[in-house]
Design a protein around this motif. Structure first.
Motif, short mmCIF file in Angstrom:
data_model
loop_
_atom_site.label_atom_id
_atom_site.label_comp_id
_atom_site.label_asym_id
_atom_site.label_seq_id
_atom_site.Cartn_x
_atom_site.Cartn_y
_atom_site.Cartn_z
N SER A 151 0.85 -1.01 -0.06
CA SER A 151 0.03 -0.07 -0.03
C SER A 151 0.94 1.21 0.05
CB SER A 151 -0.85 -0.06 1.38
OG SER A 151 -1.89 -0.99 1.23
N ARG A 167 -6.20 -3.51 6.49
CA ARG A 167 -7.06 -4.07 5.66
C ARG A 167 -6.41 -5.25 4.99
NH1 ARG A 167 -9.61 0.57 1.46
NH2 ARG A 167 -11.63 0.48 2.49
N SER A 168 -5.22 -5.33 4.57
CA SER A 168 -4.62 -6.42 3.97
C SER A 168 -4.06 -7.53 5.02
CB SER A 168 -3.33 -5.99 3.15
OG SER A 168 -2.45 -5.12 3.77
N CYS A 230 -1.93 -1.23 -3.63
CA CYS A 230 -2.97 -0.24 -3.42
C CYS A 230 -2.42 1.31 -3.44
CB CYS A 230 -3.35 -0.61 -2.00
SG CYS A 230 -4.19 -2.27 -1.90
N LEU A 252 -5.20 -1.76 -7.19
CA LEU A 252 -6.38 -1.05 -6.77
C LEU A 252 -5.99 0.75 -6.69
CD1 LEU A 252 -7.27 -3.52 -3.85
CD2 LEU A 252 -7.94 -3.66 -6.29
N PHE A 254 -7.31 4.05 -5.10
CA PHE A 254 -8.13 5.12 -4.29
C PHE A 254 -7.74 6.40 -4.39
CE2 PHE A 254 -7.42 0.59 -2.20
CZ PHE A 254 -8.84 0.16 -2.14
N PRO A 444 -12.62 -3.66 -0.90
CA PRO A 444 -11.24 -4.12 -1.04
C PRO A 444 -11.04 -5.55 -0.69
CG PRO A 444 -11.90 -2.00 -0.07
CD PRO A 444 -13.25 -2.76 -0.39
N GLU A 447 -10.84 -7.99 -3.16
CA GLU A 447 -9.80 -7.59 -4.11
C GLU A 447 -8.63 -8.17 -3.74
OE1 GLU A 447 -10.20 -7.02 -7.41
OE2 GLU A 447 -12.37 -6.74 -7.21
#
Length: 484
Positions: A151, A167-168, A230, A252, A254, A444, A447
């Motif tokens: 990220s 998140r991950s 990300c 991804l 954002f 998210p 994915e």
């Protein structure tokens, strides 16, 4: 000089003079230094892919880890949280109470283990797909970690860095985070708290938080070794990054996004005063000085002359209140200049302006969309006769539309979303996503996993296969077989 460590596969590496260091310098005189990643660090990260044991951990265990750290971050005695707040406020100029609001919001989410399960269910359909092979019609379905999720974080919202870490990890990926210069401490301090509480846990062994320069050897190796990238940030930053990501690495995005508000005072609920509406609007426009993608920049409003005047008077009061509740503190000189220049340009165009004497907040009354919005609590107000042309208010870069009254969303949600909008919320809630929301049209968690399946043998005929195994074999061995 402020010193920060980095984290490599759960190992804390301090500034001790034994390796090369990176220094950030800010306009307000603050300096931050931290260790630079070495070739050995990067090799260690890439070799650890799916080998830390995290993929074998249950969601029950993972949720308990975040619950424990969330409990710690609720406390005023938590040194890592206080350090994150202190340094973020020094660098960004955001007031302490705004940053604290973010961290308390996130830690309260971690405290409610049921909320984590609900988020996973809303995104994945059923959190159990992370734990086991789940029947899906005539298949067995499983969500496995992608591997390494990297990220590229941003610092415009304090909570984003920590959420990027979470998140991950929660879907069992090795997690690499590039800290933002704007807020270098948030993710690192949260990582340090994880390590403090769980020094040898697979979660911490799967976590790397550091910084590397653009177009550097370190960046190339990390990107090429990642399974998912990300990307958080503005148009220029994301466009440049995408050119350096090879085929086979999922991306991804954002950002970059912008938001707006739509208000119809002709349809105002009797229980809602114009003062209440104005305060809800002011909250949306004041948080993070409009630097968040979900912060509205414009208002399209339909109202009678008297209600419009009343709304503007109350909005002035509410914006003054918000500047007291969430002071702007220091902002970069360029930002302040942009606001003041925009005011002069709009006056030259013949538009009316209401503002504070300084750059505190600004209302600009215009029938045109802004070409170069200065942010910094600047509200472009467009008074309209109807919403017949509502599709023209938005485009593919529109993230959030805050709407009042709420019943309007039923009439306009299809036209707004078909023309680019990702998210529709009630006024006052632009920065408070509800369970089940989509982020820039992305789910998210879905994915960040690999969806794999095992298809059942012909012994399991299911609803649509009308032949048994013997008949199937017969057809295979017949030259002119026909499927009926």
């Amino acid at each position: 000089m402020e010193k920060l460590p980095i984290i490599v596969c759960g190992e804390v590496i301090e500034c001790d003079g034994k390796r090369e260091e990176i220094v950030f310098e800010y306009e307000n005189g603050v300096k931050v230094k931290l260790p630079r990643l070495t070739d050995d660090d990067i090799s260690k990260v890439l070799k650890s892919r799916l080998k830390t044991g995290l993929s074998e951990c249950s969601i029950d265990e993972i949720s308990e880890v975040f619950h424990t750290v969330g409990l710690e971050w609720q406390s005023e005695e938590c040194a890592t949280r206080e350090r994150a707040i202190e340094l973020c406020s020094k660098i960004t100029g955001y007031p302490r109470n705004l940053i604290l609001h973010d961290y308390l919001f996130l830690s309260s989410f971690f405290l409610q283990r049921s909320e984590l399960y609900d988020q996973l269910d809303a995104d994945l359909g059923d959190y159990n797909v992370l734990e086991e092979w789940v029947t899906n019609e005539n298949c067995l379905l499983h969500a496995q970690p992608q591997g390494i999720v990297t990220s590229i974080l941003v610092g415009n919202i304090p909570v984003v860095s920590v959420f990027g870490v979470f998140r991950s990890l929660v879907v069992k990926n090795n997690t690499v985070c590039k800290i933002p210069k704007r807020d270098p401490a948030g993710a690192i301090m949260f990582g340090l708290e994880l390590i403090k509480k769980y020094p040898n846990h697979p979660i911490t062994k799967s976590l790397t938080i550091a910084y590397w320069n653009r177009d550097s050897k370190e960046e190339k190796e990390i990107i090429n070794g990642s399974d998912v990238m990300c990307l958080w940030g503005g148009d220029k930053a994301i466009t440049q990054l995408k050119t350096r990501i090879p085929a086979g690495v999922k991306t991804l995005e954002f950002g970059p996004k912008r938001s707006l508000s739509i208000i119809d005072l002709y349809e105002r609920y009797t229980e809602d005063s114009i003062n209440d509406i104005a305060y809800r609007v002011a909250k949306d426009f004041s948080m993070y000085n409009q630097e968040a993608c979900f912060s509205p920049q414009e208002i399209y409003i339909r109202a009678s002359d008297s209600d419009f005047k009343d709304f503007i008077d109350n909005l002035r009061e509410a914006m003054d209140f918000m500047i007291q509740k969430y002071p702007k503190n220091e902002i970069p000189i360029d930002n302040a200049a942009h606001v003041l220049i925009t005011r002069k340009e709009e006056l030259f165009e013949g538009n009316n302006i209401i503002s504070t004497d300084n750059h505190g907040w600004t209302m600009i009354f215009s029938d045109k969309k802004p070409l170069n919005h200065p942010l910094s609590r600047t509200i472009y107000i467009h008074r309209v006769e109807s919403f017949d042309n509502i599709a023209s208010f938005v485009d593919k870069f529109s993230q959030t539309v805050t709407i009042y009254p709420w019943k309007m969303q039923e009439k306009y949600r299809d036209v707004l979303t078909l023309n680019g909008v990702d998210r529709i919320v009630a006024i006052g809630f632009s920065g408070t996503p509800r369970t089940g929301f989509t982020h820039d049209s992305i789910k998210p968690f879905s994915e960040m996993v690999r969806w794999v399946s095992v298809e059942k043998d012909i012994d399991i005929r299911g609803k649509y296969l009308n032949i048994d195994k013997k008949e199937y074999l017969k057809r295979i061995k017949t030259m002119n077989s026909k499927i009926k």
